[in-house]
Each structure stands twice: as C-alpha cells, then as structure tokens.
Design a protein around this motif. Structure first.
Motif, PDB file in Angstrom:
ATOM      1  N   LEU A   1      -4.093  -8.101 -63.480  1.00 29.54           N
ATOM      2  CA  LEU A   1      -5.130  -8.214 -64.520  1.00 29.54           C
ATOM      3  C   LEU A   1      -6.153  -7.094 -64.393  1.00 29.54           C
ATOM      4  CD1 LEU A   1      -5.658 -12.099 -64.383  1.00 29.54           C
ATOM      5  CD2 LEU A   1      -4.526 -10.811 -66.210  1.00 29.54           C
ATOM      6  N   VAL A   2      -6.548  -6.796 -63.157  1.00 28.36           N
ATOM      7  CA  VAL A   2      -7.513  -5.728 -62.897  1.00 28.36           C
ATOM      8  C   VAL A   2      -6.922  -4.377 -63.326  1.00 28.36           C
ATOM      9  CG1 VAL A   2      -8.487  -4.397 -60.961  1.00 28.36           C
ATOM     10  CG2 VAL A   2      -8.869  -6.884 -61.105  1.00 28.36           C
ATOM     11  N   ALA A   3      -5.673  -4.145 -62.944  1.00 30.03           N
ATOM     12  CA  ALA A   3      -5.026  -2.863 -63.278  1.00 30.03           C
ATOM     13  C   ALA A   3      -4.897  -2.701 -64.784  1.00 30.03           C
ATOM     14  CB  ALA A   3      -3.650  -2.784 -62.610  1.00 30.03           C
ATOM     15  N   ALA A   4      -4.553  -3.792 -65.486  1.00 29.97           N
ATOM     16  CA  ALA A   4      -4.407  -3.715 -66.947  1.00 29.97           C
ATOM     17  C   ALA A   4      -5.754  -3.396 -67.592  1.00 29.97           C
ATOM     18  CB  ALA A   4      -3.852  -5.028 -67.486  1.00 29.97           C
ATOM     19  N   ALA A   5      -6.827  -4.018 -67.095  1.00 26.95           N
ATOM     20  CA  ALA A   5      -8.159  -3.765 -67.665  1.00 26.95           C
ATOM     21  C   ALA A   5      -8.576  -2.308 -67.427  1.00 26.95           C
ATOM     22  CB  ALA A   5      -9.177  -4.724 -67.044  1.00 26.95           C
ATOM     23  N   ARG A   6      -8.271  -1.782 -66.243  1.00 26.90           N
ATOM     24  CA  ARG A   6      -8.651  -0.400 -65.930  1.00 26.90           C
ATOM     25  C   ARG A   6      -7.828   0.587 -66.751  1.00 26.90           C
ATOM     26  NH1 ARG A   6     -11.701   0.261 -61.150  1.00 26.90           N
ATOM     27  NH2 ARG A   6     -10.568   2.023 -60.270  1.00 26.90           N
ATOM     28  N   ALA A   7      -6.546   0.280 -66.920  1.00 26.20           N
ATOM     29  CA  ALA A   7      -5.686   1.167 -67.719  1.00 26.20           C
ATOM     30  C   ALA A   7      -6.176   1.203 -69.166  1.00 26.20           C
ATOM     31  CB  ALA A   7      -4.235   0.686 -67.645  1.00 26.20           C
ATOM     32  N   GLU A   8      -6.520   0.026 -69.706  1.00 29.31           N
ATOM     33  CA  GLU A   8      -6.972  -0.042 -71.101  1.00 29.31           C
ATOM     34  C   GLU A   8      -8.262   0.753 -71.309  1.00 29.31           C
ATOM     35  OE1 GLU A   8      -7.296  -4.032 -72.594  1.00 29.31           O
ATOM     36  OE2 GLU A   8      -8.228  -3.323 -74.449  1.00 29.31           O
ATOM     37  N   ALA A   9      -9.125   0.755 -70.272  1.00 30.17           N
ATOM     38  CA  ALA A   9     -10.410   1.467 -70.373  1.00 30.17           C
ATOM     39  C   ALA A   9     -10.297   2.928 -69.941  1.00 30.17           C
ATOM     40  CB  ALA A   9     -11.450   0.749 -69.516  1.00 30.17           C
ATOM     41  N   GLY A  10      -9.102   3.350 -69.493  1.00 32.70           N
ATOM     42  CA  GLY A  10      -8.917   4.742 -69.081  1.00 32.70           C
ATOM     43  C   GLY A  10      -9.586   5.087 -67.763  1.00 32.70           C
ATOM     44  N   VAL A  11      -9.742   4.110 -66.873  1.00 31.40           N
ATOM     45  CA  VAL A  11     -10.358   4.378 -65.560  1.00 31.40           C
ATOM     46  C   VAL A  11      -9.338   5.088 -64.667  1.00 31.40           C
ATOM     47  CG1 VAL A  11     -11.421   3.319 -63.520  1.00 31.40           C
ATOM     48  CG2 VAL A  11     -11.764   2.288 -65.783  1.00 31.40           C
ATOM     49  N   PRO A  12      -9.726   6.224 -64.045  1.00 26.64           N
ATOM     50  CA  PRO A  12      -8.771   6.929 -63.173  1.00 26.64           C
ATOM     51  C   PRO A  12      -8.513   6.157 -61.880  1.00 26.64           C
ATOM     52  CG  PRO A  12     -10.893   8.060 -63.193  1.00 26.64           C
ATOM     53  CD  PRO A  12     -11.011   6.927 -64.171  1.00 26.64           C
ATOM     54  N   ALA A  13      -7.512   6.590 -61.130  1.00 30.07           N
ATOM     55  CA  ALA A  13      -7.200   5.950 -59.844  1.00 30.07           C
ATOM     56  C   ALA A  13      -8.425   5.974 -58.942  1.00 30.07           C
ATOM     57  CB  ALA A  13      -6.041   6.689 -59.188  1.00 30.07           C
ATOM     58  N   ALA A  14      -8.550   4.941 -58.101  1.00 29.35           N
ATOM     59  CA  ALA A  14      -9.700   4.860 -57.195  1.00 29.35           C
ATOM     60  C   ALA A  14      -9.636   5.994 -56.175  1.00 29.35           C
ATOM     61  CB  ALA A  14      -9.702   3.507 -56.486  1.00 29.35           C
ATOM     62  N   PRO A  15     -10.800   6.531 -55.788  1.00 26.62           N
ATOM     63  CA  PRO A  15     -10.791   7.610 -54.799  1.00 26.62           C
ATOM     64  C   PRO A  15     -10.338   7.100 -53.438  1.00 26.62           C
ATOM     65  CG  PRO A  15     -13.039   6.877 -55.250  1.00 26.62           C
ATOM     66  CD  PRO A  15     -12.157   6.155 -56.223  1.00 26.62           C
ATOM     67  N   ASP A  16      -9.565   7.922 -52.721  1.00 29.81           N
ATOM     68  CA  ASP A  16      -9.113   7.544 -51.369  1.00 29.81           C
ATOM     69  C   ASP A  16      -8.598   8.803 -50.682  1.00 29.81           C
ATOM     70  OD1 ASP A  16      -8.038   6.571 -49.067  1.00 29.81           O
ATOM     71  OD2 ASP A  16      -6.661   5.154 -50.023  1.00 29.81           O
ATOM     72  N   ALA A  17      -9.340   9.262 -49.675  1.00 30.49           N
ATOM     73  CA  ALA A  17      -8.995  10.517 -49.011  1.00 30.49           C
ATOM     74  C   ALA A  17      -8.023  10.326 -47.852  1.00 30.49           C
ATOM     75  CB  ALA A  17     -10.277  11.187 -48.508  1.00 30.49           C
ATOM     76  N   THR A  18      -7.532   9.088 -47.644  1.00 28.86           N
ATOM     77  CA  THR A  18      -6.687   8.810 -46.484  1.00 28.86           C
ATOM     78  C   THR A  18      -5.436   9.696 -46.495  1.00 28.86           C
ATOM     79  OG1 THR A  18      -7.368   6.497 -46.643  1.00 28.86           O
ATOM     80  CG2 THR A  18      -5.484   6.995 -45.218  1.00 28.86           C
ATOM     81  N   VAL A  19      -5.238  10.419 -45.387  1.00 24.46           N
ATOM     82  CA  VAL A  19      -3.999  11.195 -45.251  1.00 24.46           C
ATOM     83  C   VAL A  19      -3.240  10.793 -43.997  1.00 24.46           C
ATOM     84  CG1 VAL A  19      -4.688  13.222 -46.591  1.00 24.46           C
ATOM     85  CG2 VAL A  19      -5.306  13.078 -44.159  1.00 24.46           C
ATOM     86  N   ASP A  20      -3.882   9.986 -43.150  1.00 24.42           N
ATOM     87  CA  ASP A  20      -3.276   9.619 -41.871  1.00 24.42           C
ATOM     88  C   ASP A  20      -3.616   8.158 -41.599  1.00 24.42           C
ATOM     89  OD1 ASP A  20      -2.209   9.592 -39.370  1.00 24.42           O
ATOM     90  OD2 ASP A  20      -3.821  10.750 -38.425  1.00 24.42           O
ATOM     91  N   SER A  21      -2.607   7.271 -41.556  1.00 27.28           N
ATOM     92  CA  SER A  21      -2.930   5.855 -41.323  1.00 27.28           C
ATOM     93  C   SER A  21      -1.746   5.157 -40.675  1.00 27.28           C
ATOM     94  CB  SER A  21      -3.262   5.164 -42.645  1.00 27.28           C
ATOM     95  OG  SER A  21      -2.135   5.112 -43.481  1.00 27.28           O
ATOM     96  N   LEU A  22      -2.039   4.074 -39.940  1.00 29.87           N
ATOM     97  CA  LEU A  22      -0.973   3.216 -39.433  1.00 29.87           C
ATOM     98  C   LEU A  22      -0.374   2.454 -40.598  1.00 29.87           C
ATOM     99  CD1 LEU A  22      -2.484   1.585 -36.204  1.00 29.87           C
ATOM    100  CD2 LEU A  22      -0.734   3.370 -36.359  1.00 29.87           C
ATOM    101  N   ASP A  23       0.938   2.113 -40.494  1.00 31.62           N
ATOM    102  CA  ASP A  23       1.587   1.327 -41.539  1.00 31.62           C
ATOM    103  C   ASP A  23       0.783   0.063 -41.803  1.00 31.62           C
ATOM    104  OD1 ASP A  23       3.615   3.001 -42.048  1.00 31.62           O
ATOM    105  OD2 ASP A  23       5.189   1.784 -41.098  1.00 31.62           O
TER     106      ASP A  23
END
Ligand code: NDP
Ligand SMILES: O=C(O)C1=N[C@H](C(=O)O)C[C@H](O)C1
Length: 248
Positions: free
Chosen positions: A151-173
């Motif tokens: 539901l959240v993703a559909a609302a964001r897509a409809e409003a044209g909200v870009p992907a959330a920022p996230d600088a993670t390049v190195d993480s444990l599974d």
C-alpha cells in the motif's frame, strides 16, 4: 443462522475464533477442523462460510477445496503474494457466487495503521517497516507487513516519490531487512509479544512513527466476526477488512 466452520481450530487464532463464534449471535459453528481432517466434507455438512486460520503452506489447498465445493471463505492466514491472489482469482472464475475474503489483519487498529501509512507515504523521503511477533510465527515478514509495504509503495508510485535514500554499500546479509515493493521490512521474533508493527517515515528535520500493538488475540475478534457476517456480500476475491469498514 449462518453455518460456519473453522479450519485450524486448535491453533492460537483458531481456538480464539471458535470461542468468539460460539458466543456470537446469528452464527452457528458446526465444524472444527485440524490437521488430517477432510476439508472436502464442508459443503455436505451444510457449511456456508469457512474461516481458514492455518499456515502459509496449507492455505492454498484449503481455499481451492472450499471454492470447488461452493463454500465461501474468510482467511486470515498469512503468506499471500500477488501471484497467490491471482491463482485464487483463477479458481473463482469457475465458481460464480463464491466469495473469498483474504484478511491480512483482522484488527481494526492495524487496518487503520495501514491506511495512515499509505496516506503519509508520499510526504516523506524514507519509509521502513518493523514488524514484531511472538516466536511461534511460521513466516516472515508478516502478512500485515507485506500488505503495508504494498500500500505504501503504491501510494509513493502514484505520487512520483523517488526511491528512499540509502548509501549502504557494505552490509551483513539481512542487516537491511527484506525488500517488499522497494520498502525495507525488518522482522523481530520475541517471547512475550503477540503482534506489533511500526512504520517509520523520515524527511530532513523530522520523523513520523506509526505503531500498532495487538496485546491479545481477542483484539482480532470483532473484525473476524464482521468478516464472517459480511463476506457473502462480495462475490469473487476481496482483500482486506477495509472493504467493510466504510473508511473515508
Ligand atoms: N489475519 C489476522 O488478523 C491474523 C492472522 N494470523 C495468521 O493465522 C495463521 C495461524 O496463526 P496461529 O493461529 O498463530 O498459528 P498456529 O500454528 O497456532 O495454528 C495453526 C493451526 O493450523 C493447523 N493446521 C496445520 N495444517 C493444517 C491443515 N492441513 N489443515 C487444517 N489445519 C491445519 C495446526 O495444527 P497442528 O497444531 O496440528 O499443526 C494449528 O492448529 C498464521 O498464518 C498467522 O499469521 C494470526 C493472527 C491474526
Ligand atoms: O502470526 C500472527 O500472530 C499474526 N499474523 C498476521 C500477519 O502475518 O500479519 C496478523 C498479525 O500480525 C498476527
């Protein structure tokens, strides 16, 4: 009187549902089924609505059997994906008049949380979901968290909200959770809990946290009884209790 069966009757939710159905006006609990019982006998026992509360790995077979017998179903079992819902729609196409209601969460508060999260989603750069449950739960993430993320993703897509920022390049599974429709979902399993969910939203300078707690399975019962009473008003597949809540 509507004749009702519970499938998964001795489980945590099933046993609570049986007590609520036994005490409810206008509903006659005529069958309690568990593992090894034959779901294929429900129509011949006169059952009009089956309440399905089992496990993600058995719910589809139970739904198919009920639909083939012409028995309407309310299921609260988790594990529904868009592909599974399409499969149910396919079975229902050959069974006009049969009604199936898939309810990710019977708690009115949880339904409201999902609605509020969808309303808030377009105003914030970031959104993540944390679901917290008892350690006896078979699946992760929860059905409620999956539905909330959709539901959240559909609302964001409809409003044209870009992907959330996230600088993670190195993480444990697993450190950043599972991703459902682009929304990170984190699952906690902790003795003492029943079911809780937080939706965390953030933008520069502010955050908004929405939280709902189920403290006892009694909290699911008003929604479950409403669903059993109303399911046969909506032939075909319906997803979510909100279909019967007259929300603005
Ligand atoms: N929508 C909502 O609001 C809610 C949904 N749920 C969901 O409901 C489901 C059940 O949860 P919960 O009650 O905690 O789980 P439990 O494990 O306590 O109960 C599941 C029950 O299903 C029975 N069962 C297993 N296989 C079959 C089968 N083939 N036919 C009939 N019965 C079977 C189990 O029997 P046995 O013990 O012999 O294995 C058990 O009694 C989960 O998917 C959960 O996520 C839970 C709470 C609220
Ligand atoms: O297993 C549970 O307990 C619950 N399951 C549902 C889910 O997966 O969302 C509903 C609620 O969270 C309780």
């Amino acid at each position: 009187m509507t004749k009702v069966a519970v499938i998964g009757a001795s489980g945590r939710m099933g046993s609570t549902a049986c007590r609520a159905l036994d005490a409810a006006d206008g509903l006659d609990l005529v069958a309690r089924l568990g593992r090894g019982d034959d779901v294929g006998t429900l129509a011949s026992a006169g059952v009009e609505v089956a309440v399905e509360l089992t496990r993600p790995d058995v719910v589809m077979a139970n739904l198919r059997s009920c639909i083939e017998q012409g028995v309407s179903v309310v299921t609260g079992t988790s594990g529904f994906t868009p592909e599974r819902l399409d499969e149910v729609r396919g079975w229902l196409a050959g069974a006009p008049g049969v009604c199936v209601l898939v309810v990710p969460n019977f708690s009115v508060g949880a339904v409201l949380l999902m609605r509020f999260a969808a309303q808030a989603a377009r105003f914030y750069e970031s959104v993540e979901i944390v679901e917290l449950h008892h350690p006896g739960k078979a699946d992760a993430p929860s059905g409620t968290a999956r539905r909330t993320a959709e539901l959240v993703a559909a609302a964001r897509a409809e409003a044209g909200v870009p992907a959330a920022p996230d600088a993670t390049v190195d993480s444990l599974d697993g450190a950043r959770g599972a991703t459902v429709e682009g929304v990170p979902v984190h699952a906690v399993r902790l003795r003492g809990l029943v079911a809780s969910q937080e939706v965390l939203l953030g933008s520069p300078g502010e955050t908004l946290t929405l939280r709902h707690d189920s403290l006892d399975r009694e909290g699911f019962m008003p929604g479950l009884l409403l669903a059993v009473r109303r399911v046969r008003e909506t032939p075909g597949l319906t997803v979510g209790l909100e279909a019967y809540l007259d929300l603005p």
